[in-house]
Design a protein around this motif. Sequence first.
Motif, PDB file in Angstrom:
ATOM      1  N   UNK A 186      -4.005  -6.486   0.726  1.00  0.00           N
ATOM      2  CA  UNK A 186      -4.398  -7.328  -0.411  1.00  0.00           C
ATOM      3  C   UNK A 186      -5.912  -7.497  -0.468  1.00  0.00           C
ATOM      4  N   UNK A 187      -6.540  -7.619   0.702  1.00  0.00           N
ATOM      5  CA  UNK A 187      -7.997  -7.762   0.738  1.00  0.00           C
ATOM      6  C   UNK A 187      -8.678  -6.525   0.158  1.00  0.00           C
ATOM      7  N   UNK A 188      -8.208  -5.323   0.548  1.00  0.00           N
ATOM      8  CA  UNK A 188      -8.809  -4.098   0.019  1.00  0.00           C
ATOM      9  C   UNK A 188      -8.577  -3.967  -1.485  1.00  0.00           C
ATOM     10  N   UNK A 189      -7.422  -4.395  -1.965  1.00  0.00           N
ATOM     11  CA  UNK A 189      -7.189  -4.362  -3.408  1.00  0.00           C
ATOM     12  C   UNK A 189      -8.138  -5.294  -4.137  1.00  0.00           C
ATOM     13  N   UNK A 190      -8.424  -6.433  -3.566  1.00  0.00           N
ATOM     14  CA  UNK A 190      -9.393  -7.330  -4.208  1.00  0.00           C
ATOM     15  C   UNK A 190     -10.786  -6.725  -4.186  1.00  0.00           C
ATOM     16  N   UNK A 191     -11.145  -6.077  -3.080  1.00  0.00           N
ATOM     17  CA  UNK A 191     -12.453  -5.429  -3.008  1.00  0.00           C
ATOM     18  C   UNK A 191     -12.598  -4.352  -4.083  1.00  0.00           C
ATOM     19  N   UNK A 192     -11.617  -3.442  -4.126  1.00  0.00           N
ATOM     20  CA  UNK A 192     -11.800  -2.185  -4.852  1.00  0.00           C
ATOM     21  C   UNK A 192     -11.107  -2.130  -6.223  1.00  0.00           C
ATOM     22  N   UNK A 193      -9.939  -2.703  -6.344  1.00  0.00           N
ATOM     23  CA  UNK A 193      -9.317  -2.710  -7.667  1.00  0.00           C
ATOM     24  C   UNK A 193      -9.890  -3.830  -8.523  1.00  0.00           C
ATOM     25  N   UNK A 194     -10.049  -5.031  -7.924  1.00  0.00           N
ATOM     26  CA  UNK A 194     -10.591  -6.155  -8.679  1.00  0.00           C
ATOM     27  C   UNK A 194     -12.108  -6.128  -8.741  1.00  0.00           C
ATOM     28  N   UNK A 195     -12.729  -5.331  -7.877  1.00  0.00           N
ATOM     29  CA  UNK A 195     -14.172  -5.116  -7.959  1.00  0.00           C
ATOM     30  C   UNK A 195     -15.039  -6.239  -7.434  1.00  0.00           C
ATOM     31  N   UNK A 196     -14.525  -7.040  -6.462  1.00  0.00           N
ATOM     32  CA  UNK A 196     -15.352  -8.133  -5.965  1.00  0.00           C
ATOM     33  C   UNK A 196     -16.393  -7.653  -4.958  1.00  0.00           C
ATOM     34  N   UNK A 197     -16.253  -6.418  -4.469  1.00  0.00           N
ATOM     35  CA  UNK A 197     -17.195  -5.886  -3.484  1.00  0.00           C
ATOM     36  C   UNK A 197     -17.745  -4.561  -3.989  1.00  0.00           C
ATOM     37  N   UNK A 198     -19.063  -4.486  -4.130  1.00  0.00           N
ATOM     38  CA  UNK A 198     -19.727  -3.251  -4.558  1.00  0.00           C
ATOM     39  C   UNK A 198     -20.491  -2.681  -3.370  1.00  0.00           C
ATOM     40  N   UNK A 199     -20.015  -1.555  -2.843  1.00  0.00           N
ATOM     41  CA  UNK A 199     -20.677  -0.914  -1.713  1.00  0.00           C
ATOM     42  C   UNK A 199     -21.366   0.379  -2.123  1.00  0.00           C
ATOM     43  N   UNK A 200     -21.712   0.478  -3.401  1.00  0.00           N
ATOM     44  CA  UNK A 200     -22.305   1.721  -3.894  1.00  0.00           C
ATOM     45  C   UNK A 200     -23.836   1.736  -3.793  1.00  0.00           C
ATOM     46  N   UNK A 201     -24.452   0.601  -3.570  1.00  0.00           N
ATOM     47  CA  UNK A 201     -25.913   0.539  -3.546  1.00  0.00           C
ATOM     48  C   UNK A 201     -26.455   1.180  -2.280  1.00  0.00           C
ATOM     49  N   UNK A 202     -27.434   2.055  -2.431  1.00  0.00           N
ATOM     50  CA  UNK A 202     -28.084   2.713  -1.289  1.00  0.00           C
ATOM     51  C   UNK A 202     -29.279   1.865  -0.855  1.00  0.00           C
TER      52      UNK A 202
END
Length: 275
Positions: free
Chosen positions: A232-248
Amino acid sequence: MYLITGATGNVGAALTRALAAAGAPARALVRRHIAAWPDGVESVLGDLNHPETLTDAFHGVRAMFLLPGYADMPGMLARARSAGVRHVVLMTAGSAALEDMTNAISRYMTLSERAVRASGLAWTILRPRAFMSNTLRWLPQLREGDIVRVPFAAVRTACIAPEDIAAVAATALTGEGHEGRVYELTGPRALTPADQIAVLAEVLGRDLHCVGLSDAEAHADMEKDMPAEYVDAFFRFHRDGILDESRVLPDVEEVTGRPARSYEEWALLHADDFR
């Protein structure tokens, strides 16, 4: 002496090698002894969930590399301080910055950081993004064919090589001026799973294809390997978009003096692991 927890993991093993190569005295904390360590590395038995087992581990240690999420982080850190440990380098993740107590992963990362900050020890916090080595979980599919089915296929992450996390950790442990710093660790480019699979296709000389799983398929597949609250945590991160890890971010180069390696470089280095 430098104590390494998680010494048999992707980052811990690379850190052990890096310290040994630099001639730094290193002690690997393990739950059971394994056959061989690099020259100059000793191992000690102990369990971070049971701080009473750590007397030998902490003896003579100046600084320690620590993973998050153990049962009694404040008690374990208090025992380390009493034993003479002065500095802890804690590895968490980008989700720690969310401080989301309703998310199982963010919660234990955040609580671990809070325990370290409140411990009275000098501290350095490393927040790496997704590990490049996570793609080794595709091995069973690669053994069966050229289709790789993945969850969250559209999500980009600035994934990082464990060896680069280890290089930052080694510098923070043995160098000066890293106390009280939080380093956000990324690779040099944000990639989707399809981008990574395209790199592996080139490295392995195979015609690989990425297929995204539906949410229902992804949920069912992930529940085979992790607790439901983490799924559920990963779904909130990635499907719901609460965590953006794309920034370099530049922290790897700023700490180590060299750029973070690319996924292409990492895949070439580990090509035999995928075969």
